[in-house]
Scaffold this motif. Sequence first.
Motif, PDB file in Angstrom:
ATOM      1  N   MET A   1       0.848  -1.195   0.000  1.00  0.00           N
ATOM      2  CA  MET A   1       0.000   0.000   0.000  1.00  0.00           C
ATOM      3  C   MET A   1       0.881   1.243   0.000  1.00  0.00           C
ATOM      4  N   SER A   2       0.624   2.149  -0.926  1.00  0.00           N
ATOM      5  CA  SER A   2       1.385   3.393  -0.940  1.00  0.00           C
ATOM      6  C   SER A   2       0.411   4.566  -0.938  1.00  0.00           C
ATOM      7  N   THR A   3       0.832   5.628  -0.271  1.00  0.00           N
ATOM      8  CA  THR A   3       0.009   6.831  -0.253  1.00  0.00           C
ATOM      9  C   THR A   3       0.827   7.997  -0.755  1.00  0.00           C
ATOM     10  N   LYS A   4       0.122   8.956  -1.326  1.00  0.00           N
ATOM     11  CA  LYS A   4       0.766  10.211  -1.736  1.00  0.00           C
ATOM     12  C   LYS A   4      -0.261  11.316  -1.611  1.00  0.00           C
ATOM     13  N   ILE A   5       0.241  12.520  -1.411  1.00  0.00           N
ATOM     14  CA  ILE A   5      -0.620  13.699  -1.338  1.00  0.00           C
ATOM     15  C   ILE A   5      -0.206  14.636  -2.457  1.00  0.00           C
ATOM     16  N   GLU A   6      -1.178  15.128  -3.191  1.00  0.00           N
ATOM     17  CA  GLU A   6      -0.916  16.084  -4.261  1.00  0.00           C
ATOM     18  C   GLU A   6      -1.738  17.338  -4.017  1.00  0.00           C
ATOM     19  N   LYS A   7      -1.190  18.489  -4.425  1.00  0.00           N
ATOM     20  CA  LYS A   7      -1.882  19.765  -4.277  1.00  0.00           C
ATOM     21  C   LYS A   7      -2.378  20.220  -5.642  1.00  0.00           C
ATOM     22  N   GLU A   8      -3.636  20.658  -5.686  1.00  0.00           N
ATOM     23  CA  GLU A   8      -4.206  21.279  -6.885  1.00  0.00           C
ATOM     24  C   GLU A   8      -4.566  22.710  -6.501  1.00  0.00           C
ATOM     25  N   ASP A   9      -4.332  23.654  -7.395  1.00  0.00           N
ATOM     26  CA  ASP A   9      -4.578  25.055  -7.054  1.00  0.00           C
ATOM     27  C   ASP A   9      -4.815  25.842  -8.329  1.00  0.00           C
ATOM     28  N   ASN A  10      -5.959  26.544  -8.408  1.00  0.00           N
ATOM     29  CA  ASN A  10      -6.222  27.356  -9.595  1.00  0.00           C
ATOM     30  C   ASN A  10      -6.037  28.849  -9.324  1.00  0.00           C
ATOM     31  N   GLY A  11      -5.460  29.175  -8.160  1.00  0.00           N
ATOM     32  CA  GLY A  11      -5.233  30.573  -7.829  1.00  0.00           C
ATOM     33  C   GLY A  11      -6.335  31.188  -6.985  1.00  0.00           C
ATOM     34  N   LYS A  12      -7.506  30.574  -6.972  1.00  0.00           N
ATOM     35  CA  LYS A  12      -8.618  31.035  -6.132  1.00  0.00           C
ATOM     36  C   LYS A  12      -8.961  29.987  -5.087  1.00  0.00           C
ATOM     37  N   LYS A  13      -9.045  28.760  -5.556  1.00  0.00           N
ATOM     38  CA  LYS A  13      -9.352  27.637  -4.673  1.00  0.00           C
ATOM     39  C   LYS A  13      -8.398  26.502  -5.004  1.00  0.00           C
ATOM     40  N   GLY A  14      -8.329  25.568  -4.093  1.00  0.00           N
ATOM     41  CA  GLY A  14      -7.499  24.404  -4.366  1.00  0.00           C
ATOM     42  C   GLY A  14      -7.842  23.295  -3.411  1.00  0.00           C
ATOM     43  N   ARG A  15      -7.067  22.231  -3.521  1.00  0.00           N
ATOM     44  CA  ARG A  15      -7.264  21.133  -2.590  1.00  0.00           C
ATOM     45  C   ARG A  15      -5.997  20.298  -2.514  1.00  0.00           C
ATOM     46  N   PHE A  16      -5.859  19.668  -1.369  1.00  0.00           N
ATOM     47  CA  PHE A  16      -4.852  18.641  -1.188  1.00  0.00           C
ATOM     48  C   PHE A  16      -5.606  17.319  -1.254  1.00  0.00           C
ATOM     49  N   VAL A  17      -5.099  16.393  -2.062  1.00  0.00           N
ATOM     50  CA  VAL A  17      -5.770  15.111  -2.253  1.00  0.00           C
ATOM     51  C   VAL A  17      -4.822  14.007  -1.799  1.00  0.00           C
ATOM     52  N   ILE A  18      -5.343  13.077  -1.000  1.00  0.00           N
ATOM     53  CA  ILE A  18      -4.535  11.923  -0.609  1.00  0.00           C
ATOM     54  C   ILE A  18      -4.992  10.723  -1.410  1.00  0.00           C
ATOM     55  N   TYR A  19      -4.008  10.024  -1.953  1.00  0.00           N
ATOM     56  CA  TYR A  19      -4.268   8.828  -2.759  1.00  0.00           C
ATOM     57  C   TYR A  19      -3.690   7.612  -2.053  1.00  0.00           C
ATOM     58  N   GLU A  20      -4.437   6.517  -2.074  1.00  0.00           N
ATOM     59  CA  GLU A  20      -3.918   5.230  -1.605  1.00  0.00           C
ATOM     60  C   GLU A  20      -3.918   4.308  -2.808  1.00  0.00           C
ATOM     61  N   ASP A  21      -2.740   3.828  -3.155  1.00  0.00           N
ATOM     62  CA  ASP A  21      -2.599   2.970  -4.344  1.00  0.00           C
ATOM     63  C   ASP A  21      -3.286   3.599  -5.561  1.00  0.00           C
ATOM     64  N   ASP A  22      -3.041   4.892  -5.755  1.00  0.00           N
ATOM     65  CA  ASP A  22      -3.553   5.644  -6.900  1.00  0.00           C
ATOM     66  C   ASP A  22      -5.071   5.831  -6.912  1.00  0.00           C
ATOM     67  N   LYS A  23      -5.748   5.512  -5.815  1.00  0.00           N
ATOM     68  CA  LYS A  23      -7.181   5.798  -5.702  1.00  0.00           C
ATOM     69  C   LYS A  23      -7.364   6.959  -4.733  1.00  0.00           C
ATOM     70  N   GLU A  24      -8.225   7.914  -5.105  1.00  0.00           N
ATOM     71  CA  GLU A  24      -8.460   9.073  -4.242  1.00  0.00           C
ATOM     72  C   GLU A  24      -9.146   8.617  -2.953  1.00  0.00           C
ATOM     73  N   ALA A  25      -8.500   8.900  -1.813  1.00  0.00           N
ATOM     74  CA  ALA A  25      -9.021   8.453  -0.518  1.00  0.00           C
ATOM     75  C   ALA A  25      -9.636   9.595   0.279  1.00  0.00           C
ATOM     76  N   GLY A  26      -9.204  10.832   0.008  1.00  0.00           N
ATOM     77  CA  GLY A  26      -9.751  11.964   0.740  1.00  0.00           C
ATOM     78  C   GLY A  26      -9.186  13.266   0.217  1.00  0.00           C
ATOM     79  N   GLU A  27      -9.750  14.365   0.737  1.00  0.00           N
ATOM     80  CA  GLU A  27      -9.300  15.674   0.285  1.00  0.00           C
ATOM     81  C   GLU A  27      -9.475  16.704   1.393  1.00  0.00           C
ATOM     82  N   MET A  28      -8.686  17.761   1.276  1.00  0.00           N
ATOM     83  CA  MET A  28      -8.857  18.949   2.107  1.00  0.00           C
ATOM     84  C   MET A  28      -8.908  20.127   1.148  1.00  0.00           C
ATOM     85  N   THR A  29     -10.020  20.863   1.161  1.00  0.00           N
ATOM     86  CA  THR A  29     -10.183  21.969   0.221  1.00  0.00           C
ATOM     87  C   THR A  29      -9.827  23.290   0.895  1.00  0.00           C
ATOM     88  N   PHE A  30      -9.357  24.212   0.075  1.00  0.00           N
ATOM     89  CA  PHE A  30      -9.010  25.532   0.605  1.00  0.00           C
ATOM     90  C   PHE A  30      -9.363  26.621  -0.390  1.00  0.00           C
TER      91      PHE A  30
END
Length: 95
Positions: A1-30
Motif C-alpha cells: 500500500m502506498s500513499t501520496k498527497i498532491e496539491k491542486e490550485d487554480n489561484g482562487k481555490k485548491g485542494r490537497f488530495v490523498i491517494y492510496e494505491d492511486d485511488k483518491e481516498a480523501g481531500e482537504m479543500t481551501f
Amino acid sequence: MSTKIEKEDNGKKGRFVIYEDDKEAGEMTFTWAGEEKFIIDHTGVDEAYGGKGYAKQLVLAGIDFARKNDLKIIPLCPYAKKTIDRDPSLQDVLA
C-alpha cells in the motif's frame, strides 16, 4: 500500500488530495484569502479509508505548504481547527 498527497490550485481555490494505491481516498479543500493566507474549508476522507489518519495527514500537508511559503491559515473546517488547536507546535501558521 502506498500513499501520496498532491496539491491542486487554480489561484482562487485548491485542494490537497490523498491517494492510496492511486485511488483518491480523501481531500482537504481551501480558498485563498488574499496572497498570504488561505482558508481550509473542508477535510474529508472516504469511509472506506477511515481510521488511517489520512485527514490529519492532509491538514499537516497544508501546514507544511503554509510554512514553506510563509503563508497563514484560517481553519474554518472544524476538523482542521481541532487538529491545530490541540497541538501548540502547529499554531505558528494561524492567521
